[in-house]
Design an enzyme around this catalytic site. Structure first.
Site: not given
Ligand code: URA
Length: 438
Positions: A86, A165, A172, A187, A191
């Site tokens: 990620h 989220d 956001r 966040s 996940k």
């Molecule tokens: N990726 C995400 O899933 N959340 C964030 O806040 C920033 C990048």
């Protein structure tokens, strides 16, 4: 005497610098998930957190509450090590589209759960959805079946996995509350922990196009993410990578899909190849598929050179309802009808292509969102005909803006024009991969 909990009291407490309790955080996340907390109160609390921050315990509790806002996936019935990657968000940051097929073709399982564009940064889901028919909203059963059959699924949060989220991310995006270490950490990690992976590699971006502008903040974010991952039982590592100018040459959803296909065909820009292969090699080692770095790199190279990564991507597209013919025929991808070229104002070297401004220009062209329910135009974007360090002559094409509506071009032009700086001397070379955090 025990008073009923009220959102306004929690907002005021955080606004005034207080530390939230686990119960208060659960009340907030529960309200977001059930829809009983209005967006204006959720946004107000996000802004209070943005300014006041959260301590490590609050951040861990927020992550935990967000994980438990939905179900956690149990992938243990699928044999093999599951690994994901990620990014904290960048411009032209498209490595996921290369990494997932490369790693899956090399023998690890990749249940990848990604996000949409956030602020000026792009999102993997928006890029994938530029492929006609591609569905990122697979059910849990469909996702698990794709991982079992193909070794990979590319999905967004479902209504089941970390649903809090999904709501908070969208809020956001449009309320100026993105660049906040506790909110980014909760966040991402909610996940990742909910999706049930064994290992995770994080790409923490730093620079003009990243949410973290200084290496110190990027390090702090990386350490927070790795700490939460490890506490949650996920073998987590992070690399901090430079994001002063866009990664690769393409920005914009369909443009970026094409660039990734080029990489999987053995072409494509050097920086995108370097980062995609580095992160893929880390994933293969973290998943236990490769024992040494040299073995991992050889597997990644083979996946590209043999065409197995490209074939894997074709099958992923097909599996998720997309048109696999885009792999050979880029004309099947959406394309903006008009182009405008920004040229070098003088001869010299490209000294800057500010990724933050280019990302904002791409959003203004229609490639990102200003409001939660804005539709994204998959065909618009920006192609860099030269990148930082390249020698250019006055009048050379540097930025090609692909647009659909004139008023959007007019709004994007000042941003894109000021992103470019040409100087007499070449800037000192800067490494792409700056630091690793275990
Ligand atoms: N990726 C995400 O899933 N959340 C964030 O806040 C920033 C990048």
């Amino acid at each position: 005497m025990c008073f009923p909990m009220r959102a306004v009291d929690i907002i005021q407490k955080k606004r005034d610098g207080g530390t939230l309790t686990r119960e208060e955080i659960q009340f907030f996340v529960g309200g977001v998930t059930s829809g009983t907390l209005p967006d204006y109160q959720a946004a107000a609390l996000l802004m209070a957190v943005f300014f006041r921050g959260m301590d490590p315990a609050e951040t861990a509790q927020l992550t935990d509450a967000m994980i438990h806002s939905g179900v956690t996936l149990d992938l243990s019935d699928i044999p093999g090590s599951k690994v994901d990657k990620h990014s904290t968000g960048g411009v032209g940051d498209k490595t996921s589209l290369v990494i997932a097929p490369v790693v899956a073709a090399s023998g690890a399982l990749v249940p990848m759960m990604s996000g949409r564009g956030l602020g000026h940064t792009g999102g993997t889901l928006d890029k994938l959805e530029s492929i006609p028919g591609f569905r990122t909203n697979l059910s849990i059963q469909e996702m698990k079946a794709a991982v079992a059959d193909l070794g990979c699924a590319l999905v967004g949060q479902t209504t089941d996995i970390a649903p809090a989220d999904r709501t908070l991310y969208a809020l956001r995006d449009v309320t100026g509350t993105i660049e906040c270490i506790p909110l980014i950490s909760a966040s991402i990690m909610s996940k990742k922990i909910a999706e049930g992976v064994d290992a995770l590699v994080l790409d923490v971006k730093v620079g003009r196009g990243a949410f973290m502008k200084s290496e110190g903040d990027a390090r702090k974010l990386a350490q927070t993410l790795v700490g939460i991952g490890r506490a949650g039982g996920v073998n987590t590592q992070a690399v901090i990578t430079a994001q002063d100018w866009p990664l690769g040459r393409a920005v914009g959803n369909a443009n970026e899909v094409i660039e990734c296909l080029e990489v999987m065909k053995g072409r494509g820009p050097a920086d995108l190849i370097e980062l995609s292969l580095d992160l893929s090699a880390r994933m293969l080692m973290a998943a236990g598929v490769a024992r040494t770095r040299a073995d991992a790199e050889a597997l990644c190279r083979k996946a590209i050179d043999s065409g197995s990564a490209l074939e894997k991507f074709r099958r992923i597209i097909e599996r998720q309802g997309g048109d696999p013919r885009v792999v050979d025929d880029y004309e099947r991808l959406p394309r903006a009808p008009e182009q405008h070229v920004i040229r070098a104002p003088s001869s010299g070297f490209v000294a800057q292509l500010d990724a933050g401004l280019i990302g904002r220009a791409a959003v203004v062209l229609g490639g990102g969102r200003d409001k939660v329910d804005d539709a994204v135009d998959p065909g618009v974007g920006i192609i860099m005909k030269a990148t930082v360090g390249d020698s250019v002559q006055q009048g050379d094409a540097i930025l090609e803006l692909h647009y659909r509506q004139r008023h959007r071009l007019d709004a994007a032009l000042p941003l894109a024009t000021s992103a470019l700086q040409v100087a007499l001397a070449a800037p000192p070379p800067r490494p792409l991969i700056l630091e690793e955090i275990f």
